[in-house]
Scaffold this active site. Structure first.
Site, PDB file in Angstrom:
ATOM      1  N   ASP A   1       1.422   4.379   2.153  1.00 47.53           N
ATOM      2  CA  ASP A   1       1.076   4.950   3.459  1.00 47.53           C
ATOM      3  C   ASP A   1       1.502   6.407   3.498  1.00 47.53           C
ATOM      4  O   ASP A   1       2.671   6.722   3.262  1.00 47.53           O
ATOM      5  CB  ASP A   1       1.779   4.182   4.584  1.00 47.53           C
ATOM      6  CG  ASP A   1       1.299   2.754   4.677  1.00 47.53           C
ATOM      7  OD1 ASP A   1       0.081   2.557   4.813  1.00 47.53           O
ATOM      8  OD2 ASP A   1       2.134   1.828   4.588  1.00 47.53           O
TER       9      ASP A   1
ATOM     10  N   ASP B   1       0.858  -1.184   0.000  1.00 49.31           N
ATOM     11  CA  ASP B   1       0.000   0.000   0.000  1.00 49.31           C
ATOM     12  C   ASP B   1       0.894   1.233   0.000  1.00 49.31           C
ATOM     13  O   ASP B   1       2.069   1.149   0.332  1.00 49.31           O
ATOM     14  CB  ASP B   1      -0.814   0.066   1.302  1.00 49.31           C
ATOM     15  CG  ASP B   1      -1.841  -1.035   1.404  1.00 49.31           C
ATOM     16  OD1 ASP B   1      -2.121  -1.675   0.382  1.00 49.31           O
ATOM     17  OD2 ASP B   1      -2.343  -1.232   2.522  1.00 49.31           O
TER      18      ASP B   1
END
Lengths: 99, 216
Positions: free
Chosen positions: B142, B140
């Site tokens: 972040d 992901d």
């Protein structure tokens, strides 16, 4: 990824459903739906492997003190700490009681 | 004794200077190995004794995270998530096609004009700051947004709508003076939201006034 299942005794089925939490590191999403009489089932899909004993401990500690309605709880975990898990479950149960 | 601290480290800052010798002997072998590779440690949101700071050591596997404390006077270098963005090294990343990098390239211009300081955290921030591999194709993105003043839920919704169009999954944390919460949760409109504070997570109605509410 690991999928874990747990079952605890419970009362009458809950009314309504609730979805709390968030998809994201250190958090979890919790879906609470009415279950069948006398049974609280929990399914956990977690990004952390080898965490079954830790989950069992969190649930036992939470459900020992209170009698819960019959629920099917589905958890999608992204590495939440036990403190976050407990708060999210409390939040979900609270939303159910307002539903 | 001299110290290189420019400002008190904040959660997600990366710190260099902790050595394997400073780590408890019973810490996992991979944690010792990480410090021997001169990996930075990540500041955690947790209490610490005066002169110390709570940090986490990152191993190469996802579940390899070790919580410990570092002496402030051992800090030799400190890099904030904002400084990682300013350095701009992601423009030259070897894998620009990975979702986290494509997402960053797409949202950076939008964040630059959102009015708040922002930075990269997580595996990508770690890799960009340290040069040590941490990002994977499935990582992901972040991000952290500093929100010293309250931001409205409508503002959060508008920003989320723009981020949702990005190629990879983006996890944005809003840093308030009281702790951190997910931008997405603030945008969703639940009565109470989860705020991560130095003394643990809390469910609060107003993440900018949590210190007051937690007592009630």
């Amino acid at each position: 990824m690991e999928t874990l299942s747990f079952e605890f005794p419970a009362g009458q089925p809950a009314q309504g459903r609730a979805l709390v939490g968030c998809v994201g590191s250190g958090d979890l999403e919790v879906l609470l739906e009415p279950g069948s009489v006398g049974s609280l089932t929990i399914q956990v899909v977690t990004s952390v492997n080898g965490s079954a004993a830790r989950w069992q401990q969190v649930f036992e500690r939470m459900f020992r003190a209170q009698s819960l309605p019959a629920l099917n709880i589905s958890i999608h975990d992204f590495g939440a700490t036990p403190g976050v898990v407990r708060l999210r479950l409390e939040q979900g149960l609270e939303e159910l009681s307002h539903a | 004794m001299t110290t290189n601290i420019v400002s008190m480290p904040r959660p997600h800052d990366l710190l260099w200077g902790m050595t394997a010798e400073q780590l408890a002997a019973d810490a996992p072998a991979w944690a010792h190995a990480a410090l021997r590779r001169y990996a930075p440690v990540v500041v955690r949101r947790a209490p610490a004794e005066p002169g110390w700071i709570a940090v986490g050591i990152r191993g190469q596997a996802r579940e390899q995270r070790f919580a410990t404390w570092m002496r402030l006077d051992a800090i030799r270098r400190q890099v904030s998530p904002e400084a990682i963005v300013r350095a701009g090294r992601w423009h030259a990343h070897a894998r620009p096609q990975w979702p986290a990098l494509r997402a960053l390239a797409q949202v950076a211009p939008r964040l630059a004009e959102c009015g708040l300081a922002w930075g990269v955290t997580g595996s990508l921030g770690f890799e960009l700051a340290s040069g040590l591999p941490a990002v994977h194709p499935a990582s992901d993105l972040d991000l952290l947004l500093r929100a010293p003043q309250p931001v409205s839920r409508a503002w959060a919704q508008a920003l989320c709508a723009q981020l949702d169009g990005a190629p990879g999954r983006i996890d944005v944390q809003l840093e308030t003076p009281c702790g951190a919460l997910a931008l997405r949760e603030w945008a969703k409109g639940a009565a109470r939201v989860l705020l991560k504070t130095a003394s643990g997570p809390l469910l609060v109605g107003d993440p900018w006034a949590a210190a007051r509410q937690a007592v009630a």
